[in-house]
Design a protein around this motif. Sequence first.
Motif, short mmCIF file in Angstrom:
data_model
loop_
_atom_site.label_atom_id
_atom_site.label_comp_id
_atom_site.label_asym_id
_atom_site.label_seq_id
_atom_site.Cartn_x
_atom_site.Cartn_y
_atom_site.Cartn_z
N ASN A 298 3.60 -15.26 18.99
CA ASN A 298 4.60 -14.60 18.65
C ASN A 298 5.84 -13.73 19.12
O ASN A 298 6.76 -13.26 19.28
CB ASN A 298 4.82 -12.30 17.68
N ASP A 300 8.95 -14.24 21.57
CA ASP A 300 10.56 -14.83 21.40
C ASP A 300 11.60 -15.30 22.31
O ASP A 300 12.28 -15.05 21.88
CB ASP A 300 11.17 -12.60 21.73
N ALA A 302 12.78 -19.12 22.73
CA ALA A 302 13.70 -19.31 21.88
C ALA A 302 12.63 -20.64 20.79
O ALA A 302 13.38 -20.86 19.48
CB ALA A 302 14.51 -20.32 22.22
N VAL A 305 10.57 -18.98 18.79
CA VAL A 305 11.32 -18.53 17.37
C VAL A 305 11.80 -19.28 16.16
O VAL A 305 11.46 -19.44 14.90
CB VAL A 305 12.10 -17.62 17.88
N ARG A 308 8.42 -20.81 14.63
CA ARG A 308 8.55 -19.80 13.04
C ARG A 308 9.60 -19.77 12.12
O ARG A 308 8.85 -19.30 11.09
CB ARG A 308 8.22 -18.07 13.10
N ASP A 309 10.72 -20.05 12.34
CA ASP A 309 11.80 -20.01 11.61
C ASP A 309 11.02 -21.61 10.59
O ASP A 309 11.77 -21.32 9.35
CB ASP A 309 13.30 -20.41 12.83
#
Length: 414
Positions: A298, A300, A302, A305, A308-309
């Motif tokens: 989890n 943050d 890059a 992220v 996860r995207d």
Amino acid sequence: MTNRTSLAGRRRRLAAVAAAASLTLTTACSSSDDVAPDAAPAAAASSEAAPLKLVGILTVSAPSVGFPDQAAAIEAAVSAANDSGGIAGRKVELTVCNDQADPNVSAKCAQDAVAQGAIAVIGGLSVGGSGMVPVLEQAGIPLLSHPINPLEFTSPASWPIPGGTPVSFSGAAIGLVKTYGCKKVDAITQSLPSSIASADFADAGLKSLGMKLNAKIAVPTTNADYGAPVAQVVSNGADCVVIALPPGEAGKAITALGAGAPGVKAGLAAASLTQALIDQVGKPAEGVLLSDSFLPVNSDEAGMVAFRDAMKKYQPDAKPTSAGVVVWSALAVVKAAAESIQGPIDGKAMQQALGTLDAVETGVGPAIDLTTPIGIKDFSRILNTIVVTYTVKDGTYGPAAEPFSVLDAVKANG
């Protein structure tokens, strides 16, 4: 957290890459009788533009265990890579083979990879690894693994992405001391050689700090109640405990600690405490320290992220997990190796190229150096000895601490 820790000088910037494609491969066949005399250059150019074939040998499902999250992650990684132009300007064609945690099936998966002309195999958490490693080694095809099987720690064809048990449990013990100032550390293990070895590496981590493991508390594999081992931890006066157990059993032990020793801090390998298990365990999981080769899922940062995207876009029904991050990172390594090759890209060229990569940036953790295996007995192929630790906070993964190396600890236990 920025990616400050690297064992290499040269930095190779690699965009966070991702994931997957079709699970079936198609083969185009033609007869040499139909090829015109001037077709050879065209055929060579066509070969250079042909998709790069990649195989994932994973325990997607088996009677007692399964890691579908790893299959979803490699599929997402390949899909994202293809949508961004592929690897070395070529699309990636992925086959996922479920080895069912069976060495015989794993060997067949590896044979299929050889037959397909795979440039590399990405291996997941599997007890069936003994079947695939000899096949890939003989064929000269590299295996980028999430290592469990002993051969994955010794074969020259193996390129472990995380450091496996030696690194995870050395890191868990060191992390407990760094984070909570532990003075007396016990370990709860199963009465299996592999589990006891995990406790040995926890002891090695503590010895690197001038300490030692206070006690190893081994329980039978049939154990259903962790009240007794927790009571022993309390009786020993331990303030911290390393849990060297499989995921389901780890959850039981954490629950028992919450009931019988709420002040004792626990540490374990991150792959053993998924978000789903945290949700199941509830409050007793608060403060548990996790040892990993990568950032918490989890984070943050890059790169995480992007992971996860990609999972949300390409695998919306799957949950991002730390085990999935491993195979996602493996594709970043494949990309770096393939794009460093001048000439045809095949398994043998990849095998050579991998050994030249001294700082692969995966975007989801510290840079990975593949140039210097540590060379200790039984674990000679360990490459990544950098550990990231984080804790469970408010029912999920908390921020990560600064990474540290466990190289000296692992070598000391070797």
